[in-house]
Design a protein around this motif. Structure first.
Motif, PDB file in Angstrom:
ATOM      1  N   ARG A   1     -10.937  -1.419 -14.976  1.00  0.00           N
ATOM      2  CA  ARG A   1     -11.871  -2.550 -15.061  1.00  0.00           C
ATOM      3  C   ARG A   1     -11.815  -3.225 -16.432  1.00  0.00           C
ATOM      4  O   ARG A   1     -11.798  -4.438 -16.538  1.00  0.00           O
TER       5      ARG A   1
ATOM      6  N   ARG B   1      -1.546   2.648  -9.304  1.00  0.00           N
ATOM      7  CA  ARG B   1      -2.497   3.202  -8.350  1.00  0.00           C
ATOM      8  C   ARG B   1      -2.057   4.554  -7.801  1.00  0.00           C
ATOM      9  O   ARG B   1      -2.878   5.361  -7.419  1.00  0.00           O
TER      10      ARG B   1
ATOM     11  N   ASP C   1     -10.635   5.841  -4.522  1.00  0.00           N
ATOM     12  CA  ASP C   1      -9.366   6.219  -3.892  1.00  0.00           C
ATOM     13  C   ASP C   1      -8.184   5.941  -4.832  1.00  0.00           C
ATOM     14  O   ASP C   1      -7.272   6.759  -4.970  1.00  0.00           O
ATOM     15  N   SER C   2      -8.203   4.774  -5.462  1.00  0.00           N
ATOM     16  CA  SER C   2      -7.113   4.417  -6.381  1.00  0.00           C
ATOM     17  C   SER C   2      -7.030   5.394  -7.552  1.00  0.00           C
ATOM     18  O   SER C   2      -5.950   5.854  -7.920  1.00  0.00           O
TER      19      SER C   2
ATOM     20  N   GLU D   1      -2.324  -7.573  -7.680  1.00  0.00           N
ATOM     21  CA  GLU D   1      -1.702  -6.666  -6.724  1.00  0.00           C
ATOM     22  C   GLU D   1      -0.429  -6.070  -7.333  1.00  0.00           C
ATOM     23  O   GLU D   1      -0.172  -4.879  -7.250  1.00  0.00           O
TER      24      GLU D   1
ATOM     25  N   THR E   1     -16.600   1.594  -6.601  1.00  0.00           N
ATOM     26  CA  THR E   1     -16.446   1.400  -5.158  1.00  0.00           C
ATOM     27  C   THR E   1     -15.565   2.498  -4.567  1.00  0.00           C
ATOM     28  O   THR E   1     -14.830   3.182  -5.292  1.00  0.00           O
ATOM     29  N   GLN E   2     -15.618   2.619  -3.260  1.00  0.00           N
ATOM     30  CA  GLN E   2     -14.778   3.610  -2.580  1.00  0.00           C
ATOM     31  C   GLN E   2     -13.295   3.315  -2.846  1.00  0.00           C
ATOM     32  O   GLN E   2     -12.496   4.232  -3.055  1.00  0.00           O
ATOM     33  N   ALA E   3     -12.950   2.027  -2.845  1.00  0.00           N
ATOM     34  CA  ALA E   3     -11.542   1.665  -3.076  1.00  0.00           C
ATOM     35  C   ALA E   3     -11.109   2.093  -4.485  1.00  0.00           C
ATOM     36  O   ALA E   3      -9.994   2.585  -4.687  1.00  0.00           O
ATOM     37  N   GLU E   4     -11.992   1.915  -5.448  1.00  0.00           N
ATOM     38  CA  GLU E   4     -11.674   2.344  -6.821  1.00  0.00           C
ATOM     39  C   GLU E   4     -11.550   3.859  -6.908  1.00  0.00           C
ATOM     40  O   GLU E   4     -10.676   4.397  -7.598  1.00  0.00           O
TER      41      GLU E   4
ATOM     42  N   ALA F   1       0.839  -1.196   0.000  1.00  0.00           N
ATOM     43  CA  ALA F   1       0.000   0.000   0.000  1.00  0.00           C
ATOM     44  C   ALA F   1       0.872   1.243   0.000  1.00  0.00           C
ATOM     45  O   ALA F   1       1.857   1.315   0.714  1.00  0.00           O
TER      46      ALA F   1
ATOM     47  N   THR G   1      -5.632   8.821  -6.480  1.00  0.00           N
ATOM     48  CA  THR G   1      -4.177   8.860  -6.286  1.00  0.00           C
ATOM     49  C   THR G   1      -3.458   8.690  -7.620  1.00  0.00           C
ATOM     50  O   THR G   1      -2.410   9.300  -7.854  1.00  0.00           O
TER      51      THR G   1
ATOM     52  N   THR H   1     -11.107   4.637 -13.771  1.00  0.00           N
ATOM     53  CA  THR H   1     -11.564   3.359 -13.217  1.00  0.00           C
ATOM     54  C   THR H   1     -12.067   2.428 -14.319  1.00  0.00           C
ATOM     55  O   THR H   1     -11.775   1.229 -14.328  1.00  0.00           O
TER      56      THR H   1
END
Lengths: 449, 459
Positions: free
Chosen positions: A298, B97, A362-363, B90, A357-360, A16, A366, A289
């Motif tokens: 995706r 990312r 955020d990614s 990952e 999604t929230q994770a997407e 991370a 950034t 995304t």
């Protein structure tokens, strides 16, 4: 020094990595003696000056249908003789002084870039000024470049990538300049005259259209003097060449252009979000995304990693001065075109129904913050960024505001923007409206976008 | 890129073997050698807090055996599919990312992996790259799925593109036995036949630290890089020394001609390649040929001025030389006839220019202009630290030294007119050439295909 400031946290124990929250560049501004607004970054560590000079409302879309390609014709002729210098003399000067001078006609703008060793700045900006204000358009280079462009255009007329791109914009903008081929056709090229070349330059290379950015190791006052040297000979104003605002026409069906080749190219079009629109940042997140980034989007995962359908799949929110549109791209073998289109469509429908999604979110955020900061890695690129910020009507403070602008994007914003992009209206419902074009020999391509 | 002088810093560090700091004209490179044989180079540029990592393996498509063609490039794809410590998704997502750029490229002589990130992520990219140097896993499912991706890549580059298909045939004709004649990606049937075992064998043989060069460029120093390199790459054991076998090309005695007609081609073009020594010959020919190519190409170059401007027989003409190769390479010339001019006329005009060059020689003025352009170009090159890193990585991977890579200006300045003429005489021997023509079909072209809505297509 170019100061690009990052606020970043790194957690190296895992994979991370926390976001870069922002990037700032030390942008200086000055109005030059003749009144040009100059944006400048001083970079003392290299003996090089990189300048980008752009004329707005001077691009291919400002050209009437019967003069298509005139901007490109001008582009290739500006360094073929100017002032007292013939084509060969001008080219020799460029070589002897190691000047890297380039011209580029875009859809909305006409741009010039100059990269020069600082010790030769006087000659470099003087020559650029000659090219912009006193191009000769002598008979010999005009005929020679006409022949070269003719060969290039003849090839393009039958090049599948070119064909599908022309068909795509023509279908999206059937009655607007944005729908026309910027480089024209061999037939039109033969009719263009020296008077057309002169007219293009006189009406479009005017000081009221100028946007200027530069990076160099001299004081800004010296840079301002050099800019004036390059543009001081231009007329102060020119005729207004207004381009109307336009919304793309979405045909909502699949068009196939048959060509005998093993791999088909697919373009999917829909609505876009313009740069000045408050939803622009949400659109950028949505696009990143969905398909805007290699390795993490995706569609990349679905089409390339999961199914091996494509070498590349991508999407973008394409922004022009007076419109914006969505475009998705994939190339796959003829047997699997239908499957690829279905998957792209399904990916778009999923964003439309479920958002991301929230994770997407955020990614993507950034990614967008970081990739911009990383793109400021050469003087030439920074000069271009200084211009594009001005063309986009952003102030220097934008560098400090980016993190907050992207940080404010919510999941609800994404859903609203998805409706705007794929239905054309934030309040609309139903299946996505998609304008799909395929070139190749695809099997089993179904009806409907 | 260095403007202020780089202090010497690595020579005394404990576990190094033969650490040195090069001091050279064009730009500065610090170097170190790890115990396990990994060569480390750092090129500094402190303008922005950005770093690029490039890892070069001395293994490319020309190192493949005949029954594994395409595997170098195939394995490059599999290197993004995850390791025993970091699963594929990952691995792929982590750099993108936060805005980092990454990719990889396979050439005839090298395979290269690179990432550009904010400097705070330097340790991360070093850790990930070191991880996949020795922990790669290849599943049957991922391998088979990637095979389809690679076939699409090939279709896009060759089957769909007449220029690509022609280049493949033309290049093959230049080499009787040397593998530079093979397409890097492999032929379709060769890609089809590759197995997981082929990939693992390739990985085990070539992907060892003693067969790699690490170049880190940007806002960092050897002081920062070396501990990280030792921590992650240094933990990987030295492998068996891989041996490159490159068959020697026999003398070419007969000129070769490759002519391709394609219905998708609208304007004819001619290319010709001559076998030529690469930089590794170290006899000054490569430097002379670099200057020759510069003097012949470009809009003030001989070919363009004579064939396009003065005689009007061509719409374009040029020359090029790719000297950065491990083995003998090619010097290329090209011409596109102006509309209405027979391609044979354009070829004769090109031949006449080459004959004139061999007869009268190049002028001192031409040589000086080419030299100053190349030397000035090296100052501009300092605006792109990744480009400098690439010079270092490519050069070292074909066996050049750091001093050779960074002394291009001085080596160019030393080239004489006589040396260029000598090199021209050596290279421009038609018996050692391949002439390729990519032409429109002999018959009249087919009418443009109709644009039809899909409803008309049989489902």
């Amino acid at each position: 020094m170019i100061r690009v400031l990052f606020v970043a946290l790194v957690a190296l124990a895992g994979v991370a990595l926390a976001p870069r929250d922002g990037a700032a560049m030390d942008i200086q501004r000055m109005t030059t003696p003749i009144g040009i607004d100059l944006w400048y970054v001083r970079e003392p560590s290299l003996p090089i000056i990189a300048a980008n000079i752009v004329f707005t409302e001077a691009g291919a879309a400002t050209v009437p249908a019967d003069k298509l390609g005139i901007g490109y014709f001008v582009q290739v002729l500006l360094d073929e003789g100017a002032g007292d210098l013939t084509s060969l003399q001008f080219q020799r000067k460029l070589d002897e002084l190691s000047l890297d001078m380039n011209f580029d006609v875009g859809t909305d703008t006409f741009g010039a870039t100059l990269r020069v060793l600082t010790e030769r700045r006087e000659e470099g900006f003087t020559l650029l000024g000659l090219a912009l204000s006193k191009p000769r358009f002598d008979e010999e280079p005009v005929q020679r470049m006409r022949a070269a462009l003719n060969a290039d255009l003849t090839n393009r007329m039958d090049d599948p990538d070119d064909i599908i791109n022309r068909a795509f914009v023509q279908r999206m903008f059937p009655t607007h300049g944005y729908g026309r081929s910027a480089r024209g056709t061999p037939e039109i090229l033969e009719t263009l005259t020296r008077a057309d070349l002169v007219d293009f330059v006189q009406t479009r290379f005017t000081r009221d259209r100028l946007v200027v950015g530069a990076v160099g190791d001299v004081p800004i006052e010296e840079m301002a003097r050099l800019i004036d040297l390059a543009v001081g000979g231009l007329p102060a104003t020119g005729p207004k060449l207004t381009i109307p605002e336009v919304t793309p026409v979405i045909a909502d069906e699949v068009q196939v252009i048959r060509r005998d080749m093993p791999q088909s190219t697919v373009l999917i079009g829909s609505y876009g979000i313009k740069r000045e629109d408050p939803d622009y940042y949400a659109a950028a997140v949505l696009n990143a995304t969905l398909g805007g980034t290699s390795f993490m989007s995706r569609l990349w995962d679905e089409l390339r990693e999961q199914r091996g359908l494509v070498y590349s799949v991508s999407t973008s929110n394409a922004v022009l001065e007076h419109t914006a549109y969505f475009v998705g791209y994939a190339a796959t073998n003829n047997e699997r075109v239908a499957e690829s289109i279905d998957l792209m469509r399904a990916g778009i429908e999923r964003v439309l129904r479920e958002g991301i999604t929230q994770a997407e979110l955020d990614s993507a955020r950034t990614y967008l913050l970081g990739s911009f900061a990383l793109s400021l890695d050469t003087n030439a690129r920074i000069a271009r960024t200084l211009v594009s910020m001005q063309v986009s009507k952003l102030g220097p403070e934008y560098m400090d505001q980016r993190a907050a602008l992207y940080g404010a994007v919510t999941l609800d914003d994404i859903k609203r923007v998805a409706r705007r992009m794929f239905l054309g209206d934030a309040n609309a419902q139903g299946p996505a409206k998609l304008s799909t074009i395929v070139i190749g020999d695809p099997a089993r391509v179904g009806k409907g976008g | 890129m260095m403007v202020r002088p780089l202090h010497s810093l690595v020579a005394v560090l404990g576990s190094l073997i033969g650490a040195t700091t090069a001091l050279a004209a064009d730009f500065q490179v610090s170097t170190a050698l790890l115990d396990n044989g990994l060569f480390v180079a750092v090129v500094e540029d402190h303008r922005a807090p950005i770093v690029t990592q490039m890892l070069y393996y001395r293994a490319g498509s020309a190192d493949e055996l005949p029954n594994q063609r395409g595997i170098a490039h195939y394995l490059e794809h599999m290197m993004f599919q995850g390791t025993s410590t970091t699963p594929g998704p990952e691995f792929r997502g982590v750099i993108a990312r936060f805005g980092g750029r990454e990719n990889a490229t396979t050439s005839q002589d090298t395979t290269t992996y690179f990432q550009t990130v904010g400097k705070e992520a330097l340790e991360l990219v070093i850790r990930l790259e070191a991880d996949r140097m020795h922990n790669l896993t290849i599943s049957e499912r991922a391998f088979n799925s990637e095979k389809e991706v690679i076939k699409e890549e090939r279709r896009g580059r060759y089957e769909n593109e007449p220029g690509g298909a022609f280049a493949e045939q033309y290049t093959a004709a230049q080499y009787l036995v040397h593998p530079y004649g093979n397409p890097i990606i492999g032929h379709m049937h060769e890609i089809e036949a590759l197995t997981v075992q082929d990939a693992l064998d390739w990985y085990k043989k070539w992907y060892v630290p003693n067969n790699a060069t690490l170049v880190i460029a940007g806002d960092t120093t050897m002081d920062e890089v070396l501990p990280l390199a030792k921590k992650y790459y240094g933990a990987i054991p030295r492998g068996a020394e891989p041996v490159r076998f490159r068959p020697k090309e026999p003398p070419q005695l007969a000129e070769r001609r490759v002519i391709m007609y394609d219905s998708r081609v609208r304007t004819p073009s001619l290319s010709r390649s001559y076998l030529a020594p690469s930089q590794t010959a170290r006899d000054g020919t490569a430097e002379a040929l670099t200057i020759l190519a510069s003097a012949l190409s470009g809009s003030t170059g001989r070919f363009y001025q004579k064939l396009v401007v003065e005689q009007g027989v061509a719409s374009g003409a040029g020359a090029g030389y790719g000297g950065a190769a491990l083995n003998d390479t090619t010097f290329g010339v090209s011409v596109s006839p102006r509309r209405g001019v027979d391609i044979a006329v354009a070829e004769r005009a090109l031949d006449a220019e080459i004959d004139r060059l061999l007869r009268d020689g190049i002028t001192a003025e031409e040589v000086e202009l080419a030299k100053s352009g190349i030397v000035d170009g090296l100052i501009f090159a300092r605006d792109n630290v990744m480009g400098l890193a690439r010079r270092v990585g490519n050069g070292l991977s074909i066996g050049m030294t750091v001093e050779e890579v960074t002394s291009l200006s001085d080596r160019m300045k030393a080239v004489t007119v006589a040396r260029v003429n000598e090199a021209a005489k050596r290279v421009f021997d038609k018996r050692r050439s391949v002439t390729g023509m990519l032409l429109p079909p002999l018959a009249a072209p087919t009418p443009p295909a109709a644009v039809t809505p899909a409803a008309a297509v049989t489902p």
